[in-house]
Motif scaffolding. Structure first.
Motif, PDB file in Angstrom:
ATOM      1  N   LEU A   4      -4.029 -50.354  62.557  1.00  0.00           N
ATOM      2  CA  LEU A   4      -2.521 -50.904  61.882  1.00  0.00           C
ATOM      3  C   LEU A   4      -2.726 -51.424  60.415  1.00  0.00           C
ATOM      4  O   LEU A   4      -2.434 -51.533  59.674  1.00  0.00           O
ATOM      5  N   HIS A  15      -3.929 -48.380  58.034  1.00  0.00           N
ATOM      6  CA  HIS A  15      -2.083 -47.782  57.778  1.00  0.00           C
ATOM      7  C   HIS A  15      -0.586 -47.970  57.594  1.00  0.00           C
ATOM      8  O   HIS A  15       0.017 -47.106  57.515  1.00  0.00           O
ATOM      9  N   LEU A  16      -0.733 -49.711  58.302  1.00  0.00           N
ATOM     10  CA  LEU A  16       0.188 -50.474  58.026  1.00  0.00           C
ATOM     11  C   LEU A  16       0.108 -51.265  56.735  1.00  0.00           C
ATOM     12  O   LEU A  16       1.150 -51.604  56.276  1.00  0.00           O
ATOM     13  N   CYS A  17      -0.750 -51.083  56.500  1.00  0.00           N
ATOM     14  CA  CYS A  17      -0.619 -52.793  55.139  1.00  0.00           C
ATOM     15  C   CYS A  17      -1.317 -52.520  54.072  1.00  0.00           C
ATOM     16  O   CYS A  17      -1.781 -53.205  52.974  1.00  0.00           O
ATOM     17  N   CYS A  51       0.755 -58.607  55.293  1.00  0.00           N
ATOM     18  CA  CYS A  51       0.809 -57.808  56.657  1.00  0.00           C
ATOM     19  C   CYS A  51       1.343 -57.932  56.833  1.00  0.00           C
ATOM     20  O   CYS A  51       1.704 -56.547  57.619  1.00  0.00           O
ATOM     21  N   PHE A  66       4.921 -56.203  58.513  1.00  0.00           N
ATOM     22  CA  PHE A  66       4.755 -55.045  58.290  1.00  0.00           C
ATOM     23  C   PHE A  66       3.886 -54.535  59.383  1.00  0.00           C
ATOM     24  O   PHE A  66       4.108 -52.968  59.339  1.00  0.00           O
ATOM     25  N   ILE A  67       3.335 -55.001  60.839  1.00  0.00           N
ATOM     26  CA  ILE A  67       3.063 -55.247  62.057  1.00  0.00           C
ATOM     27  C   ILE A  67       4.486 -55.095  63.070  1.00  0.00           C
ATOM     28  O   ILE A  67       4.606 -56.592  62.886  1.00  0.00           O
ATOM     29  N   TRP A 109       8.430 -48.699  68.159  1.00  0.00           N
ATOM     30  CA  TRP A 109       7.822 -49.697  67.735  1.00  0.00           C
ATOM     31  C   TRP A 109       9.411 -49.839  66.651  1.00  0.00           C
ATOM     32  O   TRP A 109      10.117 -49.017  66.449  1.00  0.00           O
ATOM     33  N   LEU A 164      10.940 -52.008  63.763  1.00  0.00           N
ATOM     34  CA  LEU A 164      10.299 -52.885  62.211  1.00  0.00           C
ATOM     35  C   LEU A 164      11.693 -53.539  61.517  1.00  0.00           C
ATOM     36  O   LEU A 164      12.401 -52.023  61.079  1.00  0.00           O
TER      37      LEU A 164
END
Length: 176
Positions: free
Chosen positions: A57, A60-62, A72, A75-76, A130, A132
């Motif tokens: 997490l 790759h996402l932050c 961060c 963005f999860i 998912w 977002l």
């Protein structure tokens, strides 16, 4: 003189049948060692799965978001956060069940082991779509840490069954 092989086999069989056959129990399912072993392995696997998820997490996402002043956590996806949190709760519960089992508090160990089993089973909400900022991102692929979580589910199930068996054995004269 010497007896033939067939005669020896018949005598051996007769001797074996005279002896009482011990009750065979799978060691990892309903013994104290089985309870402790399964809870320990389930806890280790839950920790490994949670660490793997956390690294995935964050990386790759932050990656790079912190540098531009954004959080961060924004963005999860919520479902990923929930899955991660449930896996961490399972690891903590598994450790607590292990401690209770080591102290031979079997009913408490059983209840906590069931909690660990349920929470690590809920890890798999990870595969819900998912979303977002109102945009559906799709479903994540199966990763190695999801496989590790499957191992944790299995070990916590066997740990819960073993602690339950031990609680029943503690209440009676069953062999432990």
């Amino acid at each position: 003189g010497t007896p033939d092989l067939c005669h020896l086999a018949v005598e051996a069989r007769a001797t074996l049948l005279k002896k009482p056959v011990p009750l065979l129990r799978p060691i990892m399912l309903n013994t104290e060692k089985g309870a402790l072993g399964n809870l320990l392995i389930g806890t280790i696997l839950a920790i490994v799965a949670a660490v793997g998820m956390g690294v995935k997490l964050y990386d790759h996402l932050c990656g790079g978001i912190d540098e531009i002043g954004l959080s961060c956590a924004d963005f999860i996806p919520d479902v990923a956060t929930a899955s991660f949190a449930l896996t961490v709760v399972a690891a903590v519960a598994g450790f607590a069940a292990l401690v209770a089992a080591a102290k031979k508090i079997w009913k408490l160990a059983t209840a906590i082991a069931i909690l660990a089993f349920v929470t690590v089973s809920l890890h798999f909400i990870w595969f819900a779509p998912w979303e977002l900022f109102g945009i559906t991102l799709g479903k994540p692929p199966f990763e190695w840490y999801n496989g590790v979580a499957i191992g944790s589910v299995i070990n916590y199930l066997f740990g819960a069954l073993a602690t339950f068996q031990m609680s029943k054995a503690a209440e009676s004269d069953l062999p432990k």
